[in-house]
Design a protein around this motif. Structure first.
Motif, PDB file in Angstrom:
ATOM      1  N   UNK A 121       0.852  -1.206   0.000  1.00  0.00           N
ATOM      2  CA  UNK A 121       0.000   0.000   0.000  1.00  0.00           C
ATOM      3  C   UNK A 121       0.882   1.249   0.000  1.00  0.00           C
ATOM      4  N   UNK A 122       1.965   1.209   0.775  1.00  0.00           N
ATOM      5  CA  UNK A 122       2.899   2.350   0.782  1.00  0.00           C
ATOM      6  C   UNK A 122       3.481   2.559  -0.611  1.00  0.00           C
ATOM      7  N   UNK A 123       3.865   1.447  -1.252  1.00  0.00           N
ATOM      8  CA  UNK A 123       4.457   1.530  -2.594  1.00  0.00           C
ATOM      9  C   UNK A 123       3.455   2.163  -3.564  1.00  0.00           C
ATOM     10  N   UNK A 124       2.215   1.687  -3.528  1.00  0.00           N
ATOM     11  CA  UNK A 124       1.195   2.194  -4.467  1.00  0.00           C
ATOM     12  C   UNK A 124       0.881   3.657  -4.203  1.00  0.00           C
ATOM     13  N   UNK A 125       0.838   4.042  -2.935  1.00  0.00           N
ATOM     14  CA  UNK A 125       0.511   5.436  -2.607  1.00  0.00           C
ATOM     15  C   UNK A 125       1.614   6.354  -3.123  1.00  0.00           C
ATOM     16  N   UNK A 126       2.871   5.958  -2.908  1.00  0.00           N
ATOM     17  CA  UNK A 126       3.921   6.883  -3.359  1.00  0.00           C
ATOM     18  C   UNK A 126       4.087   6.843  -4.879  1.00  0.00           C
ATOM     19  N   UNK A 127       3.820   5.688  -5.502  1.00  0.00           N
ATOM     20  CA  UNK A 127       3.955   5.623  -6.972  1.00  0.00           C
ATOM     21  C   UNK A 127       2.870   6.425  -7.687  1.00  0.00           C
ATOM     22  N   UNK A 128       1.686   6.500  -7.087  1.00  0.00           N
ATOM     23  CA  UNK A 128       0.582   7.214  -7.753  1.00  0.00           C
ATOM     24  C   UNK A 128       0.462   8.664  -7.307  1.00  0.00           C
ATOM     25  N   UNK A 129       0.881   8.949  -6.079  1.00  0.00           N
ATOM     26  CA  UNK A 129       0.671  10.281  -5.521  1.00  0.00           C
ATOM     27  C   UNK A 129      -0.803  10.543  -5.217  1.00  0.00           C
ATOM     28  N   UNK A 130      -1.603   9.481  -5.189  1.00  0.00           N
ATOM     29  CA  UNK A 130      -3.029   9.627  -4.891  1.00  0.00           C
ATOM     30  C   UNK A 130      -3.218   9.982  -3.407  1.00  0.00           C
ATOM     31  N   UNK A 131      -4.324  10.668  -3.090  1.00  0.00           N
ATOM     32  CA  UNK A 131      -4.607  10.947  -1.676  1.00  0.00           C
ATOM     33  C   UNK A 131      -4.920   9.657  -0.919  1.00  0.00           C
ATOM     34  N   UNK A 132      -4.721   9.722   0.388  1.00  0.00           N
ATOM     35  CA  UNK A 132      -4.815   8.499   1.215  1.00  0.00           C
ATOM     36  C   UNK A 132      -6.163   7.786   1.096  1.00  0.00           C
ATOM     37  N   UNK A 133      -7.241   8.546   0.902  1.00  0.00           N
ATOM     38  CA  UNK A 133      -8.559   7.878   0.873  1.00  0.00           C
ATOM     39  C   UNK A 133      -8.749   7.043  -0.387  1.00  0.00           C
ATOM     40  N   UNK A 134      -7.867   7.241  -1.402  1.00  0.00           N
ATOM     41  CA  UNK A 134      -8.028   6.501  -2.662  1.00  0.00           C
ATOM     42  C   UNK A 134      -7.022   5.362  -2.849  1.00  0.00           C
ATOM     43  N   UNK A 135      -6.217   5.083  -1.820  1.00  0.00           N
ATOM     44  CA  UNK A 135      -5.316   3.920  -1.895  1.00  0.00           C
ATOM     45  C   UNK A 135      -5.470   3.121  -0.603  1.00  0.00           C
ATOM     46  N   UNK A 136      -5.978   1.914  -0.732  1.00  0.00           N
ATOM     47  CA  UNK A 136      -6.212   1.096   0.470  1.00  0.00           C
ATOM     48  C   UNK A 136      -5.854  -0.362   0.184  1.00  0.00           C
ATOM     49  N   UNK A 137      -5.769  -1.128   1.236  1.00  0.00           N
ATOM     50  CA  UNK A 137      -5.397  -2.532   1.062  1.00  0.00           C
ATOM     51  C   UNK A 137      -6.469  -3.468   1.584  1.00  0.00           C
ATOM     52  N   UNK A 138      -6.555  -4.623   0.925  1.00  0.00           N
ATOM     53  CA  UNK A 138      -7.491  -5.661   1.347  1.00  0.00           C
ATOM     54  C   UNK A 138      -6.753  -6.667   2.223  1.00  0.00           C
ATOM     55  N   UNK A 139      -7.094  -6.699   3.491  1.00  0.00           N
ATOM     56  CA  UNK A 139      -6.531  -7.705   4.396  1.00  0.00           C
ATOM     57  C   UNK A 139      -7.564  -8.033   5.457  1.00  0.00           C
ATOM     58  N   UNK A 140      -8.032  -6.990   6.128  1.00  0.00           N
ATOM     59  CA  UNK A 140      -8.953  -7.177   7.252  1.00  0.00           C
ATOM     60  C   UNK A 140     -10.238  -7.893   6.869  1.00  0.00           C
ATOM     61  N   UNK A 141     -10.759  -7.597   5.689  1.00  0.00           N
ATOM     62  CA  UNK A 141     -12.022  -8.250   5.296  1.00  0.00           C
ATOM     63  C   UNK A 141     -11.777  -9.755   5.149  1.00  0.00           C
ATOM     64  N   UNK A 142     -10.640 -10.110   4.578  1.00  0.00           N
ATOM     65  CA  UNK A 142     -10.285 -11.523   4.418  1.00  0.00           C
ATOM     66  C   UNK A 142      -9.994 -12.181   5.770  1.00  0.00           C
ATOM     67  N   UNK A 143      -9.149 -11.533   6.561  1.00  0.00           N
ATOM     68  CA  UNK A 143      -8.788 -12.122   7.857  1.00  0.00           C
ATOM     69  C   UNK A 143     -10.037 -12.308   8.720  1.00  0.00           C
TER      70      UNK A 143
END
Ligand code: APR
Length: 310
Positions: free
Chosen positions: A129-151
């Motif tokens: 998620x950190x990699x994608x956020x810095x590569x896109x420069x998108x605001x935080x609300x538009x870059x998220x990760x899927x883990x909790x829903x699965x866990x």
């Protein structure tokens, strides 16, 4: 007036990506674009999926491609590109390889869909998620990760097996990093509003939490040639649906924190409201001292990976 259909792009047409694309089509979330670096794979899987639409009676377009042109102006992009875990490999072993892949993929996605909302699935999730956020420069609300829903889905499934009730009747939350450092929250686990401790002893609950923590490894050990994909894909698509339909669902999501729970500048699994803007709000719930300590361990683990990546 032409009605604009939603567009969901799925990057990586492997097990998780293809399953996610299929679920998006079956739920008619919008047109689906499947992208992969492997020649022929997204084309073949995309066409095969499209050929199922007359039988499934859904009206969506499905495109499989090796280039990003068709992803232009996607509303939601699910990133699954990377290499999966093999037996004996931890998620962190994947770190460097997948970081390079997620960086290049995210740059392409941002170029063609500057307003998209990204759901990252590639592991190790929190670091990607950190990699994608810095590569896109998108605001935080538009870059998220899927883990909790699965866990949480794994945890809910195991609880349902134990209690003998419908998995859907279990409401639960897990915080923290994906996998071994996840933070169980039995005090926020209920069965149709009834505290889970009414059904299960504390000791047994601890064993079930442990199984959920190792839920990914359990599947890897069965499959031997790859990692889980039905539940991961279902989890990513549930998030995409909440965004596309502006459902305002409260789900544990890997979100960028800026002071919430006492952490700044880090992705961690926390409860959020998911809607049309992406992560619309992080919900700061009360934690016990022990839960805080576990969350801190999770934070340290994610921080360590991010530091390795520089
Ligand atoms: N661009 C696009 N696709 C890529 C790239 C790239 N640069 N590099 C690899 N891929 C593709 C592969 O060609 C493959 O088809 O990503 C796909 C990954 O699919 P699988 O190997 O089947 O892996 P999968 O089980 O889907 O897991 C993908 O999700 O859950 C996580 O840990 C898992 O990081 C892994 C990811």
């Amino acid at each position: 007036m032409a009605i604009r259909k939603n567009k969901i792009s799925v990057i990586g047409a492997g097990n998780v990506g293809a399953t996610a694309a299929h679920l998006c089509a079956l739920k008619e979330l919008g047109d689906v674009v499947l992208v992969d670096i492997a020649e022929g794979i997204p084309q073949g899987k995309g066409l095969d999926m499209y050929e199922s639409t007359p039988i499934e009676r859904v009206s969506v377009n499905i495109t499989g491609t090796n280039s990003y042109d068709a992803t232009k102006d996607s509303d939601v992009v699910i990133i699954t590109a990377g290499i999966p875990r093999k037996p004996g490999m931890s998620r962190d072993d994947l770190l460097k390889t997948n970081a390079g892949i997620v960086k290049s993929v995210s740059e392409q996605v941002a170029k063609f869909s500057p307003h998209a909302i990204l759901i990252i699935v590639s592991n190790p999730l929190d670091a990607m998620c950190h990699v994608a956020k810095s590569a896109t420069g998108f605001p935080k609300e538009r870059v998220m990760g899927m883990a909790g829903v699965l866990d949480t889905a794994r945890y809910r499934s195991f609880l349902a097996m134990e209690i003998g009730c419908a998995p859907d009747d279990i409401q639960a939350l897990l915080l923290g990093g994906h996998g071994d450092t996840m933070v169980p929250l039995p005090s926020y686990t209920t069965v149709q509003g009834i505290p889970v401790t009414h059904f299960i002893s504390t000791d047994r609950l601890a064993q079930i939490v442990d199984r959920a923590k190792n839920g990914g490894i359990e599947i890897v050990n069965f499959l031997k040639t790859g990692s889980a994909y039905y539940a991961p894909a279902a989890a990513a698509v549930e998030m995409a649906e909440a965004i596309i339909k502006d459902q305002k669902k409260i789900r544990p999501v890997c979100a960028f924190l800026e002071g919430e729970f006492g952490y700044k500048g880090i992705y961690l699994g926390v409860p959020v409201i998911l809607g049309a803007k992406g992560v619309e709000k992080v919900i700061e719930i009360d934690l016990s001292a022990q839960e805080k300590e576990l969350l801190n361990k999770s934070y340290q683990a994610v921080k360590g990976l991010v530091e390795v990546l520089g």
